[in-house]
Motif scaffolding. Sequence first.
Motif, PDB file in Angstrom:
ATOM      1  N   UNK A  89      35.485  48.413  34.484  1.00 61.37           N
ATOM      2  CA  UNK A  89      35.552  48.345  35.940  1.00 61.37           C
ATOM      3  C   UNK A  89      36.733  47.480  36.361  1.00 61.37           C
ATOM      4  N   UNK A  90      37.328  47.807  37.502  1.00 55.89           N
ATOM      5  CA  UNK A  90      38.521  47.097  37.964  1.00 55.89           C
ATOM      6  C   UNK A  90      38.235  45.664  38.378  1.00 55.89           C
ATOM      7  N   UNK A  96      39.929  41.505  34.206  1.00 60.18           N
ATOM      8  CA  UNK A  96      40.929  40.783  34.992  1.00 60.18           C
ATOM      9  C   UNK A  96      41.557  39.652  34.185  1.00 60.18           C
ATOM     10  N   UNK A  97      40.767  38.977  33.386  1.00 58.54           N
ATOM     11  CA  UNK A  97      41.297  37.882  32.573  1.00 58.54           C
ATOM     12  C   UNK A  97      42.331  38.409  31.577  1.00 58.54           C
ATOM     13  N   UNK A  98      42.051  39.556  30.982  1.00 56.39           N
ATOM     14  CA  UNK A  98      42.981  40.150  30.023  1.00 56.39           C
ATOM     15  C   UNK A  98      44.274  40.565  30.709  1.00 56.39           C
ATOM     16  N   UNK A  99      44.171  41.172  31.885  1.00 60.12           N
ATOM     17  CA  UNK A  99      45.371  41.569  32.622  1.00 60.12           C
ATOM     18  C   UNK A  99      46.222  40.344  32.945  1.00 60.12           C
ATOM     19  N   UNK A 262      51.624  42.547  39.331  1.00 61.12           N
ATOM     20  CA  UNK A 262      51.756  43.913  39.843  1.00 61.12           C
ATOM     21  C   UNK A 262      50.687  44.814  39.248  1.00 61.12           C
ATOM     22  N   UNK A 263      50.415  44.647  37.957  1.00 60.90           N
ATOM     23  CA  UNK A 263      49.404  45.467  37.298  1.00 60.90           C
ATOM     24  C   UNK A 263      48.006  45.161  37.830  1.00 60.90           C
ATOM     25  N   UNK A 267      45.553  47.852  39.528  1.00 64.15           N
ATOM     26  CA  UNK A 267      44.200  48.075  39.030  1.00 64.15           C
ATOM     27  C   UNK A 267      43.180  47.956  40.155  1.00 64.15           C
ATOM     28  N   UNK A 268      43.363  46.957  41.004  1.00 62.34           N
ATOM     29  CA  UNK A 268      42.445  46.747  42.122  1.00 62.34           C
ATOM     30  C   UNK A 268      42.392  47.964  43.044  1.00 62.34           C
TER      31      UNK A 268
END
Length: 313
Positions: A89-90, A96-99, A262-263, A267-268
């Motif tokens: 899930x986004x 989010x932590x990985x991104x 930006x990524x 994703x969001x």
Amino acid sequence: MSTVRPLNAALQEICTTELNEIPARVSQDIEALRDWVLKQPHLRACTDDQFLLAFLRGTKFSLERAKEKFDRFYTLQRSIPEVFNDRRLANDPQVLDIVRTGVLLQIPMDADDPGPRVTIIRAGSYDTSKHKFQDIIRVGSMFGEIMMFEDDNATVSGYVEIMDMAGVTGSHLFALQPQLLSKFSTYADEAMPTRQKGIHFINVPAAFETGFNSLRSFFPAKIKSRISVSSDPAAINELVRREYLPQEYGGTGGTLQDISHTMETKLSSYGSYFQESQSFGANDKLREFGVHVRRNHRSSFGAVGSFRKLEID
């Protein structure tokens, strides 16, 4: 009416000459594939125009091959539950932590560049006490699907993955999970419509270069020839233009933090899609003709050939 993006001249030329695309027929081609999808009782799937077009381009507009790949896309996901699960899930905190750590970097390109999309995976940059290798793969799979919706370079020219092994420790190597890498590579090859053009391991410790070459055995045969392994820190300059590379790699592009931000924003914007995709999938119990015909999937749709030569009821 089709709601797909127009391509720049260079990418359109590739579509026309290499992928059998006829711009004036794209709407009909998409509708024909959508009609088939909606008639399949075993599939619950996304039928967005741009999403379907990715499968048509990925199979050079052969209806039979597009059907196969579309079916495999959802069928093979079920065989990798450690990746395709309820954390995909986004807004998932782990995702989010990985991104934000910059493990995965999709490199920006000039708008008129017709080359393949480049993704850098910084294999030594994540904390193995917090995340498993399968968690990194999960995030990668999410951005792979986003590419299908909006990355014309990826859907037309394919993509290249650069595995940066700088900073890799024993714990990272132990977490690598070659069998999962093999399964996901098969999924990428057989089910994803975007074409993988190469996997390049860079900054591999010289003492382990031979060992890393043995990783080829875990990849599908077609991909093995596209793998390269190098201990030379300058190898990335042969793979990515300097103006595209992040500043931390000696380039003149944005910083790692800029790209990661930006990524995350991108994703969001796909939050509702990944929420809905939790209900997507293939249910073998509902396949109209059962398992036997599935094994002969290729013959059930006629000979491989031009998409437009096939009759659609």
